[in-house]
Write an enzyme that holds these catalytic residues in place. Structure first.
Site, PDB file in Angstrom:
ATOM      1  N   ASP A 119       0.850  -1.191   0.000  1.00  0.00           N
ATOM      2  CA  ASP A 119       0.000   0.000   0.000  1.00  0.00           C
ATOM      3  C   ASP A 119       0.891   1.248   0.000  1.00  0.00           C
ATOM      4  OD1 ASP A 119      -2.235   1.814   0.526  1.00  0.00           O
ATOM      5  OD2 ASP A 119      -3.340   0.003   1.002  1.00  0.00           O
ATOM      6  N   HIS A 167       2.112   1.900  -3.146  1.00  0.00           N
ATOM      7  CA  HIS A 167       1.228   2.878  -3.772  1.00  0.00           C
ATOM      8  C   HIS A 167       1.802   4.282  -3.745  1.00  0.00           C
ATOM      9  CE1 HIS A 167      -2.516   0.088  -3.208  1.00  0.00           C
ATOM     10  NE2 HIS A 167      -1.533  -0.494  -3.854  1.00  0.00           N
TER      11      HIS A 167
END
Ligand SMILES: *[C@@H]1O[C@H](CO)[C@@H](O)[C@H](O)[C@H]1NC(C)=O
Ligand SMILES: *[C@@H]1O[C@H](CO)[C@@H](O)[C@H](O)[C@H]1NC(C)=O
Ligand SMILES: *[C@@H]1O[C@H](CO)[C@@H](O)[C@H](O)[C@H]1NC(C)=O
Length: 394
Positions: A217, A240
């Site tokens: 993430d 991310h």
């Protein structure tokens, strides 16, 4: 008194003094019953109690070896500087049920002048839990524990230490002042859901330096109530990317002010540097002074993105624009490759357009050709090389 003797005494006394202040009281985990291959939950908690009561600086040492540890919550205030040096590998329980409801595996709270150091690894052993995690689909899913929480910790540093395979976020920093990560490492598989690297909220003067973050993430994400966060010499990927927000969901959010990202490399990440706010939500706290400089993008999907219509899985309505004002943002010397044709996306709020957004030397390519820029409700100030803004298709 004889002059020579006098000097000798002064030298001797200052030697003793220097010795006693430079050295801290060392508390080996073995003295508290902690041994390799054993569960050190109780040993660690007892060692912390002793160290925290010490009126001179104290250091808990967990040497080489593999240990098991359940959820621990230790807290101050402590009487003097306190350090935890971990050179071994500490493993979390495999089953989330064995955390007895704790949201965090290792939690430090209400401490000032704390150091967590060493070549050791905190292994969250997340793999089986990730496979069972369905939180993206199921609102009533069990929340998995994070590896670390630092709550209300001031003047402190995390040095070297590795956070591995957390079941959820790796590190949550909340309500901290003057907190530094230096030489920290985060490792998790790209397919590990929700394993954000370092999330910082409601904190002032946080530095993340010389750190490698590979996760499933966000590498670094900021929540609300931030003043001065510096990210420097950081490698991010997979993951991310670096993210401000998402913000706007709640009416009582506090402003985000001062974010400096410098000399970083992002590799194969889903985003590069991103600011995201929700539409049709009550939050109004502004975002200002966001500066991204000397950043290399390697095959990044959205290298530069401001998204004020952030609405994953169609969870919200886009009927009314975000109420969050974004201002004083600069993207300077950002180079490399985009994995999509649009290298720059600046979608600001139609209600409160972005103010003073600067593109200065943005040189991104997609398949060898210059990447494009899509912009709405913003007039970027362009100096040096940068793609020309095109309005999004209606
Ligand atoms: C940390 O600093 C804040 C702001 O100066 C202060 O209010 C708080 O009491 C400090 N906490 C500790 C544990 O020293
Ligand atoms: C900030 O924290 C570091 C690390 O503990 C400490 O050395 C330094 O003195 C602190 N700065 C201030 C202004 O208290
Ligand atoms: C930039 O970061 C890299 C590590 O990611 C480091 O090796 C290099 O020294 C840094 N450069 C500067 C000027 O700080």
């Amino acid at each position: 008194m004889d002059m020579k003797l006098n000097i000798a005494i002064i030298a001797f006394v200052s030697f003793l003094y220097g010795f006693s202040t430079a050295q801290s009281w060392v508390l080996e985990i073995s003295k508290f019953g902690g041994a390799p291959n054993a569960d050190i939950t109780q040993a660690f908690t007892n060692a912390w109690k002793k160290a925290c009561e010490s009126t001179t600086s104290a250091k808990i040492v967990i040497p080489h070896g593999t240990y098991k540890m359940g959820a621990v919550q230790v807290q101050g205030p402590c009487k003097a500087h306190i350090e935890v040096q971990v050179d071994g590998t500490i493993k979390a329980p495999v089953n989330p049920r064995n955390f007895k409801g704790a949201g965090t595996w290792v939690q430090f709270s209400y401490i000032s002048f704390f150091t967590l150091s060493g070549k050791g690894v905190f292994d969250g052993v997340g793999e089986t839990a990730w496979k069972r995690n369905d939180c993206s689909k199921n609102k009533h899913c069990t929340l998995l524990p994070m590896n670390f929480a630092f709550n209300y910790v001031n003047n402190s540093i995390v040095r070297d230490i590795t956070s591995k395979d957390s079941k959820s976020f790796n590190v949550n920093v909340l309500g901290c002042n003057n907190f530094t990560f230096d030489g920290f490492k985060i490792v998790a598989l790209a397919l590990s859901p929700n394993t954000d690297g370092i999330h910082v909220g409601r904190s002032t003067d946080v530095k993340i330096l010389n750190t490698n973050i590979g996760t499933g993430d966000d590498c670094v994400s900021l929540g609300d109530g931030i003043k001065n966060v510096l990210v420097r010499n950081v490698n991010c990927g997979p993951g991310h990317g670096v993210s401000v927000g998402s913000l706007g969901k709640y009416p009582d959010e506090k402003p985000v002010e001062g974010f400096y990202v410098k000399n970083c490399t992002l590799t194969n990440t889903d985003n590069g540097v991103r600011i995201k706010t929700w539409p049709s939500t009550p939050g109004t706290a502004p975002i200002t002074d966001m500066h991204f400089e000397d950043i290399i993008m390697v095959n990044v999907k959205n290298p530069i993105i401001i998204d004020q219509e952030y609405c994953p899985w169609n969870q919200c309505s886009k009927k009314s624009p975000s109420k969050i004002k974004i201002s004083k943002v600069s993207f300077k010397n950002i180079r490399g490759t985009s994995a999509t044709p649009e290298g720059v996306i600046l979608i600001c709020s139609s209600g409160v357009p972005c103010d003073t957004v600067e593109l200065n030397g943005v040189d991104l390519t997609f398949n060898g050709a210059p990447a494009t820029a899509k912009c709405a409700n913003v007039k970027p100030i362009v100096t040096g090389k940068a793609p020309t803004c095109v309005a999004p298709a209606a």
